[in-house]
Design a protein around this motif. Sequence first.
Motif, mmCIF file in Angstrom:
data_model
loop_
_atom_site.group_PDB
_atom_site.id
_atom_site.type_symbol
_atom_site.label_atom_id
_atom_site.label_comp_id
_atom_site.label_asym_id
_atom_site.label_seq_id
_atom_site.Cartn_x
_atom_site.Cartn_y
_atom_site.Cartn_z
ATOM 1 N N ASN A 105 0.863 -1.177 0.000
ATOM 2 C CA ASN A 105 0.000 0.000 0.000
ATOM 3 C C ASN A 105 0.899 1.227 0.000
ATOM 4 N N ARG A 106 0.912 1.944 -1.128
ATOM 5 C CA ARG A 106 1.827 3.069 -1.235
ATOM 6 C C ARG A 106 1.362 4.039 -2.313
ATOM 7 N N VAL A 107 1.899 5.245 -2.247
ATOM 8 C CA VAL A 107 1.689 6.246 -3.285
ATOM 9 C C VAL A 107 3.014 6.382 -4.019
ATOM 10 N N ILE A 108 2.973 6.210 -5.320
ATOM 11 C CA ILE A 108 4.179 6.209 -6.147
ATOM 12 C C ILE A 108 4.211 7.476 -6.992
ATOM 13 N N LYS A 109 5.311 8.191 -6.929
ATOM 14 C CA LYS A 109 5.510 9.369 -7.777
ATOM 15 C C LYS A 109 5.878 8.878 -9.173
ATOM 16 N N MET A 110 5.122 9.357 -10.175
ATOM 17 C CA MET A 110 5.381 8.950 -11.554
ATOM 18 C C MET A 110 6.300 9.959 -12.239
ATOM 19 N N PRO A 111 7.139 9.478 -13.163
ATOM 20 C CA PRO A 111 7.869 10.429 -13.987
ATOM 21 C C PRO A 111 6.856 11.195 -14.850
ATOM 22 N N GLN A 112 7.192 12.401 -15.241
ATOM 23 C CA GLN A 112 6.273 13.250 -15.999
ATOM 24 C C GLN A 112 5.766 12.555 -17.259
ATOM 25 N N PHE A 113 6.667 11.885 -18.010
ATOM 26 C CA PHE A 113 6.246 11.250 -19.258
ATOM 27 C C PHE A 113 5.178 10.191 -19.016
#
Length: 173
Positions: free
Chosen positions: A45-53
């Motif tokens: 259970n986590r929030v993942i930062k996505m790369p902009q692309f």
Amino acid sequence: MTKAELLALTPADFDFENQTVTNSKSYQRLKGRDVVTSPKTKKSNRVIKMPQFLSEEMEDCMKLFYSLKPTDRLFPVTKHYLCHEMDRGCKAAGVKRIRIHDLRHSHVSLLIDRGFTALAIGERVGHESEKITYRYAHLFPSRQTEMAECLNFERTGIEAEENTSDGGKEVCQ
């Protein structure tokens, strides 16, 4: 993400303003029925930062769906189908067969090569480790952004700049 986490994703899991995806469920096909449950571990259970692309590509992808509801699965296929298509794609491209899970390993390897700590990477991919979890309860939030920016650089070649303490700029590399 694992295959099960990926296949459980819905539009509601994405926050394009903050370029994050929330992982809070897992998909399985049991006795011919689609079953979505909570992930197998707490760390999953986590929030993942996505790369902009990736954030932009996922937002564009969702716009292609007709009448997509916030709770609809984005990838309404099974793990078996996903693996079959990966095998088919590898064969068509004439490359050595790789498993879907190998993409996860490649992601981790790239982040290690880029100098990120095992702790930061473990949080990003949801690895469960009692020893690390017991000794360290948190990460600096900027590490998630830094990882996403470096992945964006790997894909697009566009460098992210960060302010340094002396007022100058430092390139993410």
